[in-house]
Scaffold this motif. Structure first.
Motif, PDB file in Angstrom:
ATOM      1  N   TYR A  66      43.129  26.648  41.457  1.00 15.40           N
ATOM      2  CA  TYR A  66      42.498  27.936  41.207  1.00 15.40           C
ATOM      3  C   TYR A  66      41.131  27.694  40.567  1.00 15.40           C
ATOM      4  O   TYR A  66      40.975  26.746  39.801  1.00 15.40           O
ATOM      5  CB  TYR A  66      43.291  28.756  40.195  1.00 15.40           C
ATOM      6  N   ASN A  67      40.182  28.584  40.819  1.00 10.76           N
ATOM      7  CA  ASN A  67      38.957  28.580  40.037  1.00 10.76           C
ATOM      8  C   ASN A  67      39.329  29.181  38.687  1.00 10.76           C
ATOM      9  O   ASN A  67      39.908  30.265  38.628  1.00 10.76           O
ATOM     10  CB  ASN A  67      37.877  29.425  40.720  1.00 10.76           C
ATOM     11  N   GLN A  71      40.745  33.374  39.080  1.00  8.40           N
ATOM     12  CA  GLN A  71      42.083  32.988  39.531  1.00  8.40           C
ATOM     13  C   GLN A  71      42.660  33.937  40.578  1.00  8.40           C
ATOM     14  O   GLN A  71      43.437  33.520  41.422  1.00  8.40           O
ATOM     15  CB  GLN A  71      43.037  32.908  38.343  1.00  8.40           C
ATOM     16  N   LYS A  72      42.279  35.203  40.527  1.00  8.35           N
ATOM     17  CA  LYS A  72      42.880  36.175  41.439  1.00  8.35           C
ATOM     18  C   LYS A  72      41.958  36.601  42.570  1.00  8.35           C
ATOM     19  O   LYS A  72      42.426  37.172  43.542  1.00  8.35           O
ATOM     20  CB  LYS A  72      43.324  37.408  40.656  1.00  8.35           C
ATOM     21  N   TYR A  74      39.447  34.552  44.154  1.00  7.71           N
ATOM     22  CA  TYR A  74      38.937  33.482  45.007  1.00  7.71           C
ATOM     23  C   TYR A  74      40.099  32.940  45.842  1.00  7.71           C
ATOM     24  O   TYR A  74      41.265  33.044  45.442  1.00  7.71           O
ATOM     25  CB  TYR A  74      38.392  32.319  44.170  1.00  7.71           C
ATOM     26  N   LYS A  76      42.640  30.245  47.105  1.00  9.21           N
ATOM     27  CA  LYS A  76      43.293  29.138  46.409  1.00  9.21           C
ATOM     28  C   LYS A  76      43.574  28.014  47.403  1.00  9.21           C
ATOM     29  O   LYS A  76      43.748  28.254  48.589  1.00  9.21           O
ATOM     30  CB  LYS A  76      44.603  29.623  45.787  1.00  9.21           C
TER      31      LYS A  76
END
Length: 149
Positions: A66-67, A71-72, A74, A76
């Motif tokens: 994840y970045n 996290q939500k 971008y 994965k």
């Protein structure tokens, strides 16, 4: 747990590595270190991919990248390392979607479909798109470099 149906093969090649020491933990460490050198923060979690139905299911260990700051919103990356004899087969998948890319695709469609859409449709921030694409490109380059040795 990630359902196998949600995964897509990434552009990164499948690697067949003749080395018993290739583990998900080793991959996690290498990617974290290399991304840190580029000044990009990632969060890498252990997870499992679930395949099959209720009575005939299987689970494959994986790591999910994840970045840290997105996290939500971008895409994965999911990596598996499966042993077959002395060979480890490393496969990279993607899952999820990019809110920014989705916004840009909708705006592009509106711009192409009408004159008013072309005038009033706002797409994603160019700066944000560049940052997001740089993250994906850098991560993919690092994954490829890690497995090319």
């Amino acid at each position: 747990m990630i359902k196998n149906d949600f995964l897509q093969m990434s552009e990164i090649p499948v690697y067949q590595i003749q080395n018993d020491n290739v583990t998900l933990e080793a991959i996690k460490t290498l990617i974290t270190e290399e991304m840190g050198k580029k000044g990009l923060s990632v969060l890498i979690k252990n997870d499992e991919i679930k395949s099959g139905g209720l009575f005939n299911s299987s689970k494959t260990p994986c790591i999910v990248i994840y970045n840290s700051n997105h996290q939500k919103d971008y895409i994965k990356y999911c990596i598996t390392a499966q042993k077959q004899g002395v060979t480890t087969i490393v496969t990279t998948f993607t899952w999820g979607y990019s809110e920014l890319r989705a916004k840009e695709m909708v705006a592009q469609h509106k711009r192409e479909s009408s004159v008013l859409g072309n005038i009033f449709s706002k797409g994603a921030s160019k700066t944000q798109m560049i940052e997001e694409n740089f993250y994906y490109q850098t991560l993919e380059e690092i994954i490829i470099a890690v497995f090319n040795g």
